[in-house]
Scaffold this motif. Structure first.
Motif, PDB file in Angstrom:
ATOM      1  N   THR B 104     -77.455 -25.851  42.952  1.00  0.00           N
ATOM      2  CA  THR B 104     -77.100 -24.899  42.479  1.00  0.00           C
ATOM      3  C   THR B 104     -77.952 -23.452  42.776  1.00  0.00           C
ATOM      4  N   LYS B 142     -74.605 -22.416  39.076  1.00  0.00           N
ATOM      5  CA  LYS B 142     -73.186 -22.250  40.090  1.00  0.00           C
ATOM      6  C   LYS B 142     -73.832 -23.008  41.241  1.00  0.00           C
ATOM      7  N   ARG B 143     -72.805 -23.728  41.918  1.00  0.00           N
ATOM      8  CA  ARG B 143     -72.980 -24.369  43.275  1.00  0.00           C
ATOM      9  C   ARG B 143     -72.616 -23.294  44.339  1.00  0.00           C
ATOM     10  N   HIS B 145     -70.338 -23.336  46.659  1.00  0.00           N
ATOM     11  CA  HIS B 145     -68.921 -22.920  46.636  1.00  0.00           C
ATOM     12  C   HIS B 145     -67.941 -22.282  45.580  1.00  0.00           C
ATOM     13  N   GLU B 146     -68.783 -22.341  44.241  1.00  0.00           N
ATOM     14  CA  GLU B 146     -68.341 -21.616  42.926  1.00  0.00           C
ATOM     15  C   GLU B 146     -68.574 -20.186  43.133  1.00  0.00           C
ATOM     16  N   GLN B 152     -73.169 -15.177  46.878  1.00  0.00           N
ATOM     17  CA  GLN B 152     -74.093 -16.250  47.618  1.00  0.00           C
ATOM     18  C   GLN B 152     -75.164 -15.529  48.433  1.00  0.00           C
TER      19      GLN B 152
END
Lengths: 412, 230
Positions: B104, B142-143, B145-146, B152
């Motif tokens: 995350t 959140k990871r 890809h989310e 990011q």
């Protein structure tokens, strides 16, 4: 690095493991199958070799034997001891002793009207003998000895060779201590069939009094006391105690002294299991190397980033090898979980190998094998399989740490 | 040598000798980065920006010339020592964000502290603090890809600054972002520079980045063509 650091890395490794779920599951299932097979194979193999030894011990040998000094090295008919009954009672009073059987033993010739053959004649006290060995339970025709009259109990195979049936008469001949030939006529009252073909061809049981009479021995003479213990592992302790308590004219032997080859054979069979571990380990390791290598190669840019932000080669190596180690541990855990119910079932009901019973009889094993779980098996599976998984990660991890941070990032 | 310098390059040359023809990426570059700078190395692609940044960040060693980090000659350090230097002294922001996909946002930021051996509780506290400061506290769990690219890259900035490095190197940080998102990212970095004195060195050919630099180094064919200060 601190333990905390390792657990932190392990968490990352665990998640990495599930990035390619299908690949991980495939490798995982190969580990699971490997452990499953190993656990059952190892426990069954151990059960079989222990049973083999145990059968031999319960067939005739017992756990401890007492003879006149020197009898084991040279079992001559004149090497008997006296006061057999008093000695039997003394030994039977020892706490770990379950039963004691006196025997008069002599090699002789058994002849029928049609044929003859060399046999080991065993003069037994029927009641005591049936407590030490399970010969009384192996009767397939006729009955066990009563101790009365000229009765003889022989193996089915010997009966076939001599071409005799129940009720037929046979003549036993053997050398007496005085150099004469003793001979006596016996009537076949029972036939036995044991797990050992050899035993069924060469053993003949008669009442101990008849044996003494035939050989001209005193009425309190015997060649052997066979001792059955509650637990075979107590044999050495009892031997030491009896050696101290009994006169020097007697020798005390454990089954290890009597049948060292059988004990060695058991140990050898147990050792041979490591060959199976090796084979399965080699089969597993290539699958693991392959999967880990793919996992590493497709993540080289990521490793470049980790190197760039300052992860040392050692920690990166640890991260990759932890992934594999966790896979191995998980696979071992699942393999165990699956094999234990099967083990429990087999331990209760046994594995029936009736199809192979002829072959097994030659080895002195019953046709039903019960697996045996020991700490050694537990250690083997929990140590060897995760170790194999870790070894399989060495080359991939080596590839991972040799990534140049710069080059790896250019590929992004 | 400049005693104030964080990093100082002296006549560095870098030749890549991998292909059939050796490529000379840098031809005798000298420069000094001092604390508090907000510097952009600008130039067309192939001018040697990334190569220079890699040398300043102890990711690579020059073919000739020397690079000093806090007075220490990087060529005297082993790979292991350079990794340690990067871990404790340098933050990186990459063009493609390069967060660890299985972690995350919070864990990505924590990871640097994990490598430094900071205890878990403190790791968590500091990482959350930085995410809050950068206004992305809500992304903590959140990871990658989310998250959007801009989100990011903000997490990547948080990762770069969480251990308070002497120097943050950002290689084309806005290249994958639209201009509005890129502008917000640059606002964030300016704010860190202004309020906390974090030293930034960018490589970029994005006019938006170049416009913001307080010091500009124009690189052309592996040489510093000109320098501007604003």
């Amino acid at each position: 690095m601190s333990f905390r650091g390792v657990t932190g890395l392990a968490r990352v490794a665990w998640r990495n493991l599930w990035r390619n779920r299908r690949r991980t599951l495939i490798v995982l299932s190969s580990v699971v199958v490997g452990v499953f097979v190993l656990v059952l194979f190892d426990t069954l193999n151990l059960g079989m070799v222990e049973q083999m030894l145990d059968n031999q011990l319960r067939l005739h040998i017992g756990h401890v034997q007492i003879h006149r000094q020197g009898y084991h090295a040279n079992p001559a008919v004149e090497r008997f001891f006296r006061k057999a009954e008093a000695l039997r009672q003394q030994v039977a009073a020892e706490p770990e002793v379950r039963a004691v059987a006196p025997r008069v033993l002599v090699h002789g010739l058994l002849s029928s009207a049609y044929n003859n053959g060399g046999v080991q004649l065993v003069g037994v006290a029927p009641e005591a003998e049936s407590l030490v060995t399970f010969i009384a339970d192996q009767i397939v025709a006729g009955r066990y000895l009563t101790g009365e009259g000229s009765e003889i109990l022989i193996g089915e195979r010997l009966a076939r060779k001599l071409e005799v049936r129940l009720g037929d008469r046979v003549v036993a001949m053997a050398a007496r201590p005085d150099g004469q030939i003793g001979s006596e006529v016996f009537r076949v009252v029972g036939l036995f069939r044991t797990v050992s073909a050899d035993f069924d061809r060469t053993m003949a049981f008669i009442p101990i009094d008849r044996a003494r009479a035939m050989l001209g021995l005193p009425p309190d003479a015997a060649h052997e006391l066979a001792v059955l213990l509650d637990d075979a592992r107590q044999a050495d302790a009892l031997k030491a105690r009896l050696q101290a308590a009994l006169p020097d004219t007697l020798e005390v032997l454990t089954y290890r002294d009597v049948v060292p080859l059988l004990v060695m054979q058991r140990d050898l069979y147990a050792e041979m299991m490591y060959l199976i571990y090796l084979i399965i380990g080699v089969a597993l390791i290539f699958g693991i190397i392959n999967a880990m290598l793919m996992a590493v190669l497709e993540r080289l840019p990521e490793f470049g980033v980790l190197r760039a932000i300052g992860m040392s080669e050692g920690r990166l190596f640890l991260l990759v090898s932890l992934e594999s180690l966790l896979l191995g541990l998980l696979g071992t855990a699942i393999g165990w979980a699956l094999s234990l119910p099967v083990y429990a079932y087999l331990a209760r009901h046994g594995l029936d190998l009736a199809v192979f019973s002829e072959a097994l009889a030659a080895f002195g094993v019953g046709s039903v094998i019960y697996p045996r779980l020991t700490l050694r098996v537990v250690w083997n599976a929990w140590l060897i399989i995760p170790l194999v998984a870790w070894l399989g990660a060495l080359y991939p991890a080596w590839r991972a740490i040799h990534v140049e941070p710069v080059e790896a990032m250019r590929a992004v | 040598m400049n005693p104030n310098a964080i990093v100082q390059a002296e006549q560095v040359t870098k030749i890549y000798d991998e292909g059939a023809v050796p490529v000379q990426a840098l031809r005798g570059v000298s420069l000094t980065i001092e604390p508090g700078e907000f510097t952009v190395i600008a130039g067309p692609s192939g001018s040697g920006k990334t190569t220079l940044l890699n040398l300043l960040g102890a990711l690579d060693v020059p073919t000739e010339g020397r690079v000093f980090f806090e007075g220490q000659d990087l060529s005297t350090l082993s790979r292991r020592e350079r990794a340690r230097l990067r871990l404790y002294k340098i933050g990186f922001v990459f063009q493609a964000y390069n967060l660890i996909p299985v972690l995350t946002a919070l864990e990505n930021v924590e990871f640097v502290l994990l490598l430094q051996g900071v205890p878990e509780r403190e790791r968590r506290r500091r990482a959350l603090e930085v995410l809050e400061q950068l206004g992305i506290g809500e992304l903590a769990h959140k990871r990658p890809h989310e998250m959007s690219g801009g989100q990011q890259q903000r997490v990547a900035v948080a990762r770069a600054v969480v251990s308070r490095p002497r120097l943050v190197l950002a290689d084309e940080p806005t290249a994958n972002l639209d201009s509005a998102t890129g502008a917000r990212l640059l606002d964030l970095m300016e704010q860190l520079n202004r309020e906390q004195g974090v030293t930034f060195v960018f490589s970029s050919h994005d006019p938006q980045v170049i416009e913001r630099g307080r010091r500009l180094l124009w690189l052309h064919d592996g040489q510093i063509e000109r320098e501007e200060r604003r």
